[in-house]
Design an enzyme around this catalytic site. Structure first.
Site, short mmCIF file in Angstrom:
data_model
loop_
_atom_site.label_atom_id
_atom_site.label_comp_id
_atom_site.label_asym_id
_atom_site.label_seq_id
_atom_site.Cartn_x
_atom_site.Cartn_y
_atom_site.Cartn_z
CD GLU A 120 0.14 -7.66 -10.84
OE1 GLU A 120 1.34 -7.95 -10.64
OE2 GLU A 120 -0.24 -6.61 -11.35
CB CYS A 145 4.79 -5.74 -11.97
SG CYS A 145 3.14 -5.56 -12.63
CE LYS A 170 -2.28 2.23 0.60
NZ LYS A 170 -1.61 3.49 0.24
CD GLU A 230 9.67 -6.25 -9.43
OE1 GLU A 230 8.91 -5.96 -10.35
OE2 GLU A 230 9.34 -6.11 -8.24
P1 ADP Z 1 5.85 -0.33 -4.65
O1 ADP Z 1 7.20 -0.97 -4.68
O2 ADP Z 1 5.09 -0.41 -5.91
O3 ADP Z 1 5.82 1.01 -4.00
P2 ADP Z 1 4.48 -1.30 -2.35
O4 ADP Z 1 4.09 -2.71 -2.12
O5 ADP Z 1 5.37 -0.64 -1.37
O6 ADP Z 1 5.05 -1.32 -3.80
O7 ADP Z 1 3.19 -0.39 -2.50
C1 ADP Z 1 2.01 -0.79 -3.16
C2 ADP Z 1 0.84 -0.27 -2.37
O8 ADP Z 1 0.85 -0.91 -1.08
C3 ADP Z 1 0.85 1.22 -2.10
O9 ADP Z 1 -0.48 1.70 -2.13
C4 ADP Z 1 1.40 1.30 -0.71
O10 ADP Z 1 1.00 2.46 -0.02
C5 ADP Z 1 0.76 0.07 -0.08
N1 ADP Z 1 1.40 -0.42 1.14
C6 ADP Z 1 2.69 -0.36 1.51
N2 ADP Z 1 2.87 -0.92 2.71
C7 ADP Z 1 1.66 -1.36 3.14
C8 ADP Z 1 1.16 -2.03 4.30
N3 ADP Z 1 1.96 -2.39 5.30
N4 ADP Z 1 -0.16 -2.30 4.37
C9 ADP Z 1 -0.99 -1.95 3.36
N5 ADP Z 1 -0.59 -1.33 2.24
C10 ADP Z 1 0.71 -1.04 2.13
#
Ligand code: ADP
Length: 477
Positions: free
Chosen positions: A247, A281, A172, A381
Site C-alpha cells: 500500500e 496517503c 516493524k 505527494e
Molecule cells: P514514509 O514516507 O511514510 O516515511 P517510508 O516508505 O520511508 O515512508 O517508510 C515506511 C516504513 O518503511 C517505515 O517503517 C520505514 O522505516 C520503512 N522502511 C524504510 N526504508 C526501508 C527499507 N529499505 N526496508 C524496509 N523498510 C523500510
C-alpha cells in the site's frame, strides 16, 4: 511504559544495547528510546514467530477471533492513554488520535469475525471416483512494515487479518512512531495472545527489511509506505518469491462538478485535505473545480481553511499539528514556492506558523488557485496542508486531469447527478473512490491502490486472501 522489543513474549533490548531516541515532533523533546535492532534481532523475532505458528494455526478460528476481540476491547479501554502516546510521538491532534484508536480497534473487531469465515470449497469432479476439496490455510509467518502517519491503525489493519487467518507476525513500526506499536504488543500479551504470535522489532529499517525478505521462514510481507521503498522491497522479495501486499503513495484528485453541493464539497475538502496536517496517503492532493462554480468553491474552502487552528496536538481545539520532521516541512515549502513561481496564486496561508514553546515545524493551512500540470504539486505527494485548485470545463477534461498520475490510490468527486456518479467512478483509475464522501476508508471495505500505489487489498473479506494460501486435494474415493 514499555519501550523494548517484543520477541517470543519477552521484552528485549538490541543485542549490542544500541537505542534510537523517539522525539515529540511538536517540541523536539525526547520522550523515550527504543532498541536499534537490525538483522540479528529480526532473525530472532522471525524464529519466534515460526516456533509459535503450529500451535496458533491449530487453534480453532473462533478462539483466535475471541482473542482479537479482547485485544480490540483493551485498546478501547486504554483509548485515552494510547491517543496521548500517539500525539506525543506523531504530533496529530488528540481528537484525531482518539479517532485513530477507535478506527484501529475496528480492524481487529472486523478480523475477529472474519476468522471464522475462512472457508474452503468442494468442487464437483469430472468422474464419480473423485472429489476435489479446496482448503484455505494461513500463509505462515507474516512480516509487517508500517509508516508513521497512522501509527496504530496501519498495524491493526494487517495484524488483525494475519492473526485471524492463523499466521504469526513480526512487526516493524516506523522509526519515529514505535511507541504505539509497542503498546499494542503489550496489550496483545494482556489479551492472552500467546508468546511469539506477535513480535515487534524496532531499529534500522534497511537491515530489518532485508532480513524479512532474505529469511525463508517469512512467507508474506505486508508493507504500507512510500513507493520507492515498496520497489526496494519488491526487488528483495523476488529472492524467495515472497508474497507481497504493497500500500504505497497516492496523489488523490478531488473533482467538484457544476451540480455539486458546494457546502458539502467544501466541508469534505477540509476533512480529506487537512486531517493529520495533510500527511495521509489518501488525502486530496489536487482540486479540479468546474469553471462555473470555481470562485464560489474556492471562497468557501479558503474561509473554512482560515478557521483551522494550528498548534501542539495536545492543545484544546487544535486542528493542525506539526509536520513530522524538518524534511517534511521543507518539502511543503518547496512545493508552494514552485507552484507560485509557476503562476499559482496564494489564496490563504503559504507560510510557517510559530507556535509558542514549540519547534519550528508548523505550516499554515494553505489554498492555492491556478494549479497547472507543470507544477511539482500537481504530480508529487506534498504530504502537507496545501490545497491547490485548478478549473475545468468538461467532464472528459476533469477525468483526464484526474487520471494523469502514476498513482492510483484514492479519488474524490462531488455531483448530484446519479448517472454521472457511476460514469465518473468507473472512469477513474483509482482503487478507492469517495463519491460525495471524504472519508471512504473503513474496516469492511477493500482498501488498496492501482498503478504505483501498489497492490493487495486491506479490509472487508478481501483482506483474508492476503494471508491465506489456497490448496486443493484431488481425492480418489
Ligand atoms: P514514509 O514516507 O511514510 O516515511 P517510508 O516508505 O520511508 O515512508 O517508510 C515506511 C516504513 O518503511 C517505515 O517503517 C520505514 O522505516 C520503512 N522502511 C524504510 N526504508 C526501508 C527499507 N529499505 N526496508 C524496509 N523498510 C523500510
Amino acid at each position: 511504559m514499555q519501550t523494548h522489543n517484543l520477541i517470543a513474549g519477552q521484552w528485549t533490548a538490541a543485542a549490542d544495547g544500541a537505542t534510537i531516541d523517539v522525539t515529540n515532533p511538536a517540541t523536539d523533546e525526547v520522550i523515550a528510546s527504543v532498541p536499534r535492532g537490525g538483522r540479528d534481532e529480526t532473525r530472532y523475532a522471525i524464529q519466534a514467530a515460526h516456533d509459535a505458528l503450529p500451535a496458533w494455526r491449530a487453534r480453532p478460528a473462533h478462539e483466535r477471533g475471541a482473542l482479537l476481540r479482547t485485544l480490540a476491547s483493551l485498546m478501547l479501554r486504554d483509548a485515552d492513554r494510547l491517543a496521548r502516546l500517539m500525539t506525543l510521538e506523531q504530533g496529530k491532534p488528540l481528537a484525531e488520535a482518539r479517532g485513530e484508536i477507535a478506527y484501529a480497534a475496528s480492524f481487529l473487531e472486523w478480523a475477529a469475525e472474519e476468522a471464522r469465515r475462512v472457508c474452503g470449497e468442494m468442487i464437483p469432479a469430472s468422474t464419480a471416483a473423485k472429489r476435489i476439496l479446496v482448503l484455505r490455510q494461513p500463509v505462515g509467518v507474516a512480516a509487517i512494515i508500517t509508516p508513521w502517519n497512522f501509527p496504530s491503525a496501519m498495524i491493526t489493519r494487517k495484524l488483525g487479518p494475519a492473526l485471524a487467518a492463523g499466521c504469526t507476525v513480526v512487526i516493524k513500526p516506523a522509526e519515529s512512531t514505535p511507541l504505539s506499536a509497542i503498546a499494542i504488543g503489550q496489550l496483545s500479551l494482556e489479551a492472552g495472545i500467546p508468546a511469539g504470535v506477535v513480535n515487534i522489532v524496532t531499529g534500522t529499517a534497511r537491515q530489518i527489511g532485508a532480513e524479512m525478505c532474505d529469511n525463508f521462514l517469512v512467507r508474506k510481507l505486508s508493507f504500507t509506505g512510500s513507493t520507492p521503498v515498496g520497489r526496494v522491497l519488491m526487488q528483495q522479495a523476488s529472492k524467495h518469491l515472497l508474497r507481497l501486499s504493497l500500500e504505497l503513495g497516492g496523489h488523490a484528485p478531488f473533482i467538484v462538478f457544476d451540480d455539486a453541493d458546494l457546502d458539502l464539497a467544501a466541508a469534505a475538502a477540509i476533512t480529506t485535505k487537512f486531517r493529520n496536517a495533510g500527511q495521509t496517503c489518501i488525502c486530496a492532493n489536487r482540486f479540479y473545480v468546474h469553471a462555473s462554480v470555481h470562485d464560489a468553491f474556492v471562497e468557501r474552502l479558503a474561509a473554512a481553511t482560515e478557521r483551522l487552528i494550528v498548534g501542539n496536538g495536545l492543545g484544546e481545539g487544535v486542528n493542525i499539528g506539526p509536520l513530522i520532521d524538518d524534511k517534511a516541512i521543507a518539502k511543503v515549502e518547496e512545493h508552494v514556492a514552485d507552484a507560485t513561481d509557476r503562476g499559482a496564486r496564494l489564496v490563504c496561508g503559504g507560510a510557517r506558523v510559530r507556535v509558542s514553546g514549540c519547534a519550528d515545524r508548523f505550516y499554515r493551512p494553505t489554498v492555492l488557485s491556478g494549479l497547472a500540470p507543470e507544477m511539482k504539486i500537481a504530480h508529487e505527494e506534498t504530504f502537507g496542508p496545501v490545497a491547490p485548485v485548478a478549473r475545468f470545463e468538461t467532464e472528459a477534461e476533469a477525468i483526464a486531469l484526474a487520471n494523469d498520475s502514476e498513482y492510483g490510490l484514492a479519488a474524490y468527486f462531488f455531483t448530484r447527478d446519479a448517472s454521472r456518479l457511476i460514469r465518473v467512478a468507473e472512469a477513474l483509475d483509482y482503487g478507492v473512490i469517495g463519491a460525495n464522501d471524504a472519508a471512504p476508508s473503513t474496516a469492511q471495505a477493500p482498501f488498496g491502490g492501482l498503478k504505483h500505489s501498489g497492490f493487495g487489498r486491506e479490509g472487508g473479506h478481501y483482506v483474508m486472501d492476503e494471508y491465506t494460501e489456497i490448496k486443493y486435494i484431488s481425492w480418489g474415493v
